[in-house]
Design a protein around this motif. Structure first.
Motif, PDB file in Angstrom:
ATOM      1  N   ALA A 177       0.831  -1.211   0.000  1.00  0.00           N
ATOM      2  CA  ALA A 177       0.000   0.000   0.000  1.00  0.00           C
ATOM      3  C   ALA A 177       0.866   1.262   0.000  1.00  0.00           C
ATOM      4  O   ALA A 177       0.460   2.291  -0.553  1.00  0.00           O
ATOM      5  N   SER A 178       2.050   1.194   0.588  1.00  0.00           N
ATOM      6  CA  SER A 178       2.912   2.386   0.596  1.00  0.00           C
ATOM      7  C   SER A 178       3.369   2.741  -0.818  1.00  0.00           C
ATOM      8  O   SER A 178       3.686   3.892  -1.107  1.00  0.00           O
ATOM      9  N   VAL A 179       3.372   1.739  -1.692  1.00  0.00           N
ATOM     10  CA  VAL A 179       3.797   1.961  -3.081  1.00  0.00           C
ATOM     11  C   VAL A 179       2.603   2.293  -3.978  1.00  0.00           C
ATOM     12  O   VAL A 179       2.616   3.280  -4.714  1.00  0.00           O
ATOM     13  N   ARG A 180       1.565   1.458  -3.914  1.00  0.00           N
ATOM     14  CA  ARG A 180       0.459   1.587  -4.866  1.00  0.00           C
ATOM     15  C   ARG A 180      -0.857   2.046  -4.251  1.00  0.00           C
ATOM     16  O   ARG A 180      -1.841   2.202  -4.962  1.00  0.00           O
ATOM     17  N   GLY A 181      -0.893   2.188  -2.954  1.00  0.00           N
ATOM     18  CA  GLY A 181      -2.125   2.637  -2.313  1.00  0.00           C
ATOM     19  C   GLY A 181      -2.958   1.486  -1.770  1.00  0.00           C
ATOM     20  O   GLY A 181      -2.729   0.314  -2.096  1.00  0.00           O
ATOM     21  N   LEU A 182      -3.932   1.827  -0.950  1.00  0.00           N
ATOM     22  CA  LEU A 182      -4.768   0.813  -0.286  1.00  0.00           C
ATOM     23  C   LEU A 182      -5.824   0.238  -1.216  1.00  0.00           C
ATOM     24  O   LEU A 182      -6.279  -0.886  -1.012  1.00  0.00           O
ATOM     25  N   GLU A 183      -6.249   1.017  -2.233  1.00  0.00           N
ATOM     26  CA  GLU A 183      -7.263   0.506  -3.140  1.00  0.00           C
ATOM     27  C   GLU A 183      -6.702  -0.584  -4.057  1.00  0.00           C
ATOM     28  O   GLU A 183      -7.434  -1.446  -4.528  1.00  0.00           O
ATOM     29  N   ALA A 184      -5.397  -0.534  -4.296  1.00  0.00           N
ATOM     30  CA  ALA A 184      -4.769  -1.531  -5.183  1.00  0.00           C
ATOM     31  C   ALA A 184      -4.541  -2.865  -4.475  1.00  0.00           C
ATOM     32  O   ALA A 184      -4.193  -3.860  -5.125  1.00  0.00           O
ATOM     33  N   LEU A 185      -4.718  -2.901  -3.143  1.00  0.00           N
ATOM     34  CA  LEU A 185      -4.577  -4.180  -2.428  1.00  0.00           C
ATOM     35  C   LEU A 185      -5.647  -5.153  -2.895  1.00  0.00           C
ATOM     36  O   LEU A 185      -6.803  -4.778  -3.028  1.00  0.00           O
ATOM     37  N   THR A 186      -5.234  -6.395  -3.143  1.00  0.00           N
ATOM     38  CA  THR A 186      -6.236  -7.426  -3.413  1.00  0.00           C
ATOM     39  C   THR A 186      -5.905  -8.643  -2.553  1.00  0.00           C
ATOM     40  O   THR A 186      -4.732  -8.961  -2.321  1.00  0.00           O
ATOM     41  N   LEU A 187      -6.941  -9.309  -2.080  1.00  0.00           N
ATOM     42  CA  LEU A 187      -6.740 -10.497  -1.247  1.00  0.00           C
ATOM     43  C   LEU A 187      -5.961 -11.542  -2.042  1.00  0.00           C
ATOM     44  O   LEU A 187      -5.091 -12.229  -1.503  1.00  0.00           O
ATOM     45  N   GLY A 188      -6.258 -11.638  -3.343  1.00  0.00           N
ATOM     46  CA  GLY A 188      -5.603 -12.636  -4.174  1.00  0.00           C
ATOM     47  C   GLY A 188      -4.107 -12.407  -4.296  1.00  0.00           C
ATOM     48  O   GLY A 188      -3.308 -13.345  -4.194  1.00  0.00           O
ATOM     49  N   SER A 189      -3.724 -11.165  -4.500  1.00  0.00           N
ATOM     50  CA  SER A 189      -2.305 -10.849  -4.652  1.00  0.00           C
ATOM     51  C   SER A 189      -1.551 -11.100  -3.352  1.00  0.00           C
ATOM     52  O   SER A 189      -0.402 -11.561  -3.366  1.00  0.00           O
ATOM     53  N   LEU A 190      -2.162 -10.803  -2.224  1.00  0.00           N
ATOM     54  CA  LEU A 190      -1.521 -11.076  -0.930  1.00  0.00           C
ATOM     55  C   LEU A 190      -1.433 -12.588  -0.695  1.00  0.00           C
ATOM     56  O   LEU A 190      -0.390 -13.105  -0.287  1.00  0.00           O
ATOM     57  N   ALA A 191      -2.526 -13.289  -0.964  1.00  0.00           N
ATOM     58  CA  ALA A 191      -2.567 -14.741  -0.722  1.00  0.00           C
ATOM     59  C   ALA A 191      -1.512 -15.467  -1.558  1.00  0.00           C
ATOM     60  O   ALA A 191      -0.921 -16.452  -1.112  1.00  0.00           O
ATOM     61  N   ALA A 192      -1.254 -14.949  -2.771  1.00  0.00           N
ATOM     62  CA  ALA A 192      -0.299 -15.609  -3.665  1.00  0.00           C
ATOM     63  C   ALA A 192       1.109 -15.617  -3.083  1.00  0.00           C
ATOM     64  O   ALA A 192       1.942 -16.426  -3.468  1.00  0.00           O
ATOM     65  N   ARG A 193       1.379 -14.721  -2.152  1.00  0.00           N
ATOM     66  CA  ARG A 193       2.726 -14.638  -1.576  1.00  0.00           C
ATOM     67  C   ARG A 193       2.783 -15.085  -0.114  1.00  0.00           C
ATOM     68  O   ARG A 193       3.790 -14.870   0.554  1.00  0.00           O
ATOM     69  N   LEU A 194       1.702 -15.689   0.379  1.00  0.00           N
ATOM     70  CA  LEU A 194       1.631 -16.054   1.807  1.00  0.00           C
ATOM     71  C   LEU A 194       1.042 -17.451   1.969  1.00  0.00           C
ATOM     72  O   LEU A 194       0.294 -17.909   1.105  1.00  0.00           O
ATOM     73  N   PRO A 195       1.338 -18.110   3.093  1.00  0.00           N
ATOM     74  CA  PRO A 195       0.748 -19.430   3.341  1.00  0.00           C
ATOM     75  C   PRO A 195      -0.666 -19.316   3.901  1.00  0.00           C
ATOM     76  O   PRO A 195      -1.010 -19.989   4.870  1.00  0.00           O
ATOM     77  N   VAL A 196      -1.461 -18.448   3.314  1.00  0.00           N
ATOM     78  CA  VAL A 196      -2.867 -18.311   3.720  1.00  0.00           C
ATOM     79  C   VAL A 196      -3.645 -17.965   2.454  1.00  0.00           C
ATOM     80  O   VAL A 196      -3.176 -17.194   1.622  1.00  0.00           O
ATOM     81  N   ASN A 197      -4.825 -18.575   2.289  1.00  0.00           N
ATOM     82  CA  ASN A 197      -5.542 -18.346   1.034  1.00  0.00           C
ATOM     83  C   ASN A 197      -6.503 -17.149   1.131  1.00  0.00           C
ATOM     84  O   ASN A 197      -6.652 -16.543   2.189  1.00  0.00           O
TER      85      ASN A 197
END
Lengths: 224, 224
Positions: free
Chosen positions: B39-59
């Motif tokens: 979010a510090s780079v692209r903002g809070l609106e650009a956050l997606t659950l899918g993009s975070l899940a792809a890099r974490l051991p949580v779906n």
């Protein structure tokens, strides 16, 4: 940045001079008028040809044809916003003499430009600077150029003020330009975030204080 | 803002105290550590659950369950970023005495915090302030609260400095807090946009100048 008209936008490219060209220019302008307003609020990445087309008498493929795609549209929007900035801030300040009077007039016109929302989202360049600061590419470069041109223009008139004895010999004009843009940007951002225009008076007071600290005659800064 | 710990983040909500709770807290923290960087780079609106899940051991549905959807994630990210800000800026400055020394220490730690990129995109709050300034809703309100808390904290130590005689009686502490945050933000934004860290020294010089103009002892500002 050595001329008196450094911030004048570039002239449109040459092309057909018939009715098609005129209609194309009109469509181009209508798209850009809307695009810079949208981008000032949500940024250039949020622009979509479809969303613009839905509000204009030109369809998506027509917009794509006019600008050669999204990046072309973004670059044209930066250029269009530069033109609006010049019209709102730089042109009216040209009535003031080069040097301290011009510098102070630029500051006052900048606060007016931000306050009366020439762009719906406040200063267009603030939004896109923060949006593109960590990106690469042509849009980033265009945003950086706009930033540097504006800072250099302020710096130039600070230099002229020093040469004319309106500001003290020891004035660090780079530092002064940094402080002036810092105050103006803070006013723009604070007004938008907090919904309180008192920040414009704070910015004017801060710039006046900085100029007076460098020896400016308070009478020369009275019209703020 | 009357206590000495105004910027301490709120404690996590109560809940189950068994292994599930511990695992949930760990997952929550892992998601938020990543979310605030993005979010510090692209903002809070650009956050997606899918993009975070792809890099974490949580779906995706796991993340949705932890935060109750995207707005819950955004609000939790603001709170998490506040905690990181307190740790990087407010806590270390507590070693300095309340008043002028604290104020100057906060300024120095803020420039360090921005310069060493605690957040990949520079100050998290700069990005989300510009992103949410013209929006409504709970995320906007959380961003405004964070902004006001920080400004009030600076203002409070400016007030204490005036009461202690470290700054002159006539000091307008609201104006001073405005100018300090303007300089710090300009340094952060300029460093990101131009890739040149000289702006941090400009900001420190500007704040030092403002404090000295209000009567601060230069020796008290020497460690900058």
């Amino acid at each position: 940045m050595t001329t008196e008209t450094p911030l004048t936008p570039t002239t449109p490219h040459d092309g057909p001079t018939d009715g098609r060209r005129v209609r194309g220019d009109r469509s181009r302008r209508a798209v850009l008028d809307l695009a810079v307003q949208d981008a000032s609020v949500r940024g250039l990445e949020a622009l979509t040809l479809g969303s613009l087309a839905a509000r204009l008498p030109v369809n998506k493929s027509g917009i794509a044809g006019l600008f050669g795609g999204k990046e072309g549209l973004q670059l044209a929007a930066v250029e269009h916003a530069r033109g609006m900035f010049v019209e709102a801030v730089v042109e009216p300040a040209r009535q003031a003499a080069p040097g301290l009077a011009r510098l102070w007039s630029l500051v006052r016109h900048w606060t007016d430009y931000s306050r009366r929302r020439v762009f719906a989202g406040g200063c267009f360049f603030r939004t896109v600077e923060v949006e593109f600061d960590t990106r690469d590419g042509d849009v980033h470069d265009a945003v950086v150029t706009a930033h540097r041109d504006w800072t250099s223009y302020l710096r130039r008139h600070a230099e002229l003020a020093v040469e004319a004895g309106e500001l003290g010999d020891g004035t660090d004009v780079d530092q002064l330009a940094f402080e002036i843009t810092a105050m103006l940007n803070a006013a723009n951002d604070g007004s938008l975030l907090l919904g309180d225009d008192a920040v414009y008076d704070r910015a004017l007071a801060a710039v006046r204080g900085a100029l007076e600290a460098h020896g400016a005659d308070p009478a020369a800064l009275a019209a703020g």
